[in-house]
Scaffold this active site. Structure first.
Site, PDB file in Angstrom:
ATOM      1  N   LYS A   1       0.677  -1.313  -0.479  1.00 45.82           N
ATOM      2  CA  LYS A   1       0.106   0.179  -0.114  1.00 45.82           C
ATOM      3  C   LYS A   1       0.707   1.352  -0.226  1.00 45.82           C
ATOM      4  O   LYS A   1       0.321   2.507  -0.567  1.00 45.82           O
ATOM      5  CB  LYS A   1      -1.148  -0.208   0.862  1.00 45.82           C
ATOM      6  CG  LYS A   1      -1.748  -1.146   0.964  1.00 45.82           C
ATOM      7  CD  LYS A   1      -2.953  -0.958   2.098  1.00 45.82           C
ATOM      8  CE  LYS A   1      -4.518  -2.417   1.663  1.00 45.82           C
ATOM      9  NZ  LYS A   1      -3.986  -3.899   1.669  1.00 45.82           N
TER      10      LYS A   1
HETATM   11  C1  LIG Z   1      -4.645  -4.986   1.283  1.00 43.96           C
HETATM   12  C2  LIG Z   1      -3.153  -5.870   1.133  1.00 43.96           C
HETATM   13  C3  LIG Z   1      -4.353  -7.151  -0.004  1.00 43.96           C
HETATM   14  C4  LIG Z   1      -5.403  -6.913  -0.913  1.00 43.96           C
HETATM   15  O1  LIG Z   1      -5.345  -5.744  -1.830  1.00 43.96           O
HETATM   16  P1  LIG Z   1      -6.600  -5.310  -2.367  1.00 43.96           P
HETATM   17  O2  LIG Z   1      -6.049  -4.051  -3.096  1.00 43.96           O
HETATM   18  O3  LIG Z   1      -7.010  -4.763  -1.537  1.00 43.96           O
HETATM   19  O4  LIG Z   1      -6.985  -6.433  -3.250  1.00 43.96           O
HETATM   20  C5  LIG Z   1      -3.361  -7.563   0.486  1.00 43.96           C
HETATM   21  N1  LIG Z   1      -2.549  -8.185   0.770  1.00 43.96           N
HETATM   22  C6  LIG Z   1      -1.608  -7.205   1.283  1.00 43.96           C
HETATM   23  C7  LIG Z   1      -0.755  -7.293   1.859  1.00 43.96           C
HETATM   24  C8  LIG Z   1      -2.326  -6.098   1.720  1.00 43.96           C
HETATM   25  O5  LIG Z   1      -2.395  -5.498   3.101  1.00 43.96           O
END
Ligand SMILES: *Cc1c(COP(=O)(O)O)cnc(C)c1O
Length: 466
Positions: free
Chosen positions: A112
């Site tokens: 993120k």
């Molecule tokens: C947020 C997250 C996901 C999922 O991503 P999306 O964009 O919500 O599908 C997968 N793995 C980790 C470690 C995350 O923080």
């Protein structure tokens, strides 16, 4: 570039307004009014580019009218200069066709950061020109909160209030949020669950008087600018593995359908994507939707991949918009039906259109652990539970043997040390740059899960901030 809402009635906006707004006023999500696309020569010209230069090339059409190349490049240099790896998102080989794209070298150790580091800078830049103060409110079960706080701490004209369920995030996750002591960062531990925290955030946005008075904004993955920033790494990895001359597949551990939707955008823009594998854990609404058409909401089962423990995938609406022929009124009717009945049957014609690009898999705890052990024992790579779900789905996917498969590694293994140790027998260590987390001072308040108490706290803190 102009943006339209998936529900057809919110005003068209430019990039700057879309970034600051987050959600569209008709309840829909913003998407570009048409998908830009690159020629094969333009994609071939990305070979050898740094991550920052790739980012400028890929995002240029989306920010047109709001930022020029030099401005965009300066923002990308600032955002990605904070990553701990010289490649920003290094691509690692696992075997003759399986690859791992490590997206977790940012400040808070999850993918993120790739989008939120840039979003924080975009907010600051766009707010500087306006007489506006923004109040970002969010709920987190862990990764989004720390990434958003890191990205916004100390930035001018913006305060961030982050709600987390008290005692239900890991200590590392909590400390990554609560040890950020910048005066514009406000952590709230809610006496309740993550769903309670999310419901409170929704209620604050729905309280129009409150939302307007404090100029509320969102940083969850409904914000278009986040998805845009994620399109970049599909091109970066694809070009390294031979695109545009050679197709590449991606396996994406999925929760809110944001990351994998960015892969869809890359394909629409001309990247030869052979397949996007939507990898879910036992919370498998997306796997059911894509394989049988059954998009119905069940209850969430907690797993060791908590960022994928999701029932409603908000960004799926963006794919449904294209599958509805970009007819906002038609999708609005579909979504109203879904919001009242909590189920949606995806017609066979739409499902087969999606199947041209997407496949899906549901990976249970045993298969996830097996993939974690395989990576550790056979490829010398320690991977976290989310990434292991992606890898298991990549290994199980039926793809032409000549096609390389890139699994997106979404979190650093040390963020989920207990689960990694259970599967591999080895405890991953936190990188030195965040190792002293346990010695730092924390600051947060504990509040009951009541809208009145939260709104009062936001109001009090905002007076202090102003
Ligand atoms: C947020 C997250 C996901 C999922 O991503 P999306 O964009 O919500 O599908 C997968 N793995 C980790 C470690 C995350 O923080």
């Amino acid at each position: 570039m102009q943006y339209v809402s998936t529900r057809g009635s919110a005003p068209r906006l430019g990039f700057e307004d879309v970034t600051l707004a987050g959600l569209a006023s008709d309840g829909g999500l913003y998407v570009p009014d048409q998908w830009p696309s690159f020629t094969t020569a333009e994609i071939a010209a990305m070979r050898g580019l740094s991550y920052v230069d790739t980012a400028v090339a890929v995002m240029r059409p989306f920010v047109a009218g709001a930022l020029d190349d030099q401005e965009l490049k300066a923002l990308c240099e600032a955002a990605y200069g904070r990553f701990a790896h010289a490649a920003v998102v290094p691509l690692k080989q696992l075997d003759h066709r399986q690859w791992l794209l490590e997206l977790f070298h940012g400040p808070t150790l999850a993918f993120k950061d790739v989008a939120l580091q840039l979003l924080g800078l975009l907010f600051e830049r766009f707010l500087a020109k306006r007489d506006t103060h923004l109040t970002v409110i969010g709920a987190t079960s862990g990764d989004t909160g720390s990434a958003a706080i890191d990205a916004l701490a100390g930035r001018a004209k913006v305060d961030i209030f982050m709600l987390h369920p008290k005692g239900r995030v890991s200590e590392v996750q909590r400390r990554q949020m609560t040890t950020v002591l910048a005066p514009n960062v406000h952590n709230i531990a809610i006496e309740g669950s993550f769903d309670d925290a999310q419901a409170l955030v929704k209620a604050m946005f729905a309280d129009a008087g409150f939302a307007n008075r404090f100029n509320l904004s969102a940083v969850n993955s409904i914000n278009w600018a986040r998805l845009m920033a994620q399109v970049v790494y599909y091109f970066y990895a694809g070009v390294q593995l031979g695109a545009p001359d050679r197709p590449v597949a991606f396996s994406v551990p999925t929760g809110n359908f944001g990351d994998v939707f960015a892969g869809y955008v890359a394909a629409r823009m001309g990247l030869p994507v052979a397949k996007l594998v939507v990898a879910t854990n036992v919370n498998d609404i997306l796997h059911r939707a894509l394989s049988t058409g059954d998009y119905s909401v069940g209850t969430v089962t907690p797993t060791s991949a908590p960022s994928m423990d999701i029932q409603v995938s908000s960004n799926f609406e963006r794919l449904l918009f294209d599958l509805h022929g970009r007819d906002g009124a038609a999708l609005n009717a579909t979504m109203n039906g879904f919001e009242s009945s909590r189920r949606l049957d995806i017609p066979a014609a739409m499902r087969s259109e999606a199947a041209g690009l997407f496949s899906s898999a549901r990976i249970d705890a045993d298969r996830m652990q097996m993939a974690m052990r395989w990576a550790h024992d056979r490829a010398g790579e320690t991977i976290d539970p989310h990434s292991a779900i992606g890898l298991a789905a990549a290994q199980d996917a039926e793809l032409d043997a000549s096609i390389p498969v890139v699994t997106l590694a979404t979190a650093h293994p040390a963020k989920f040390g207990d689960a990694v140790e259970r599967a591999t027998g080895v405890r991953p260590t936190l990188p030195a740059r965040i190792g002293e987390l346990f010695e730092r001072q924390e600051r947060y308040v504990v509040l009951p899960a009541e809208i009145g108490a939260i709104e009062q706290f936001v109001a009090d803190q905002s007076v202090t901030a102003a």
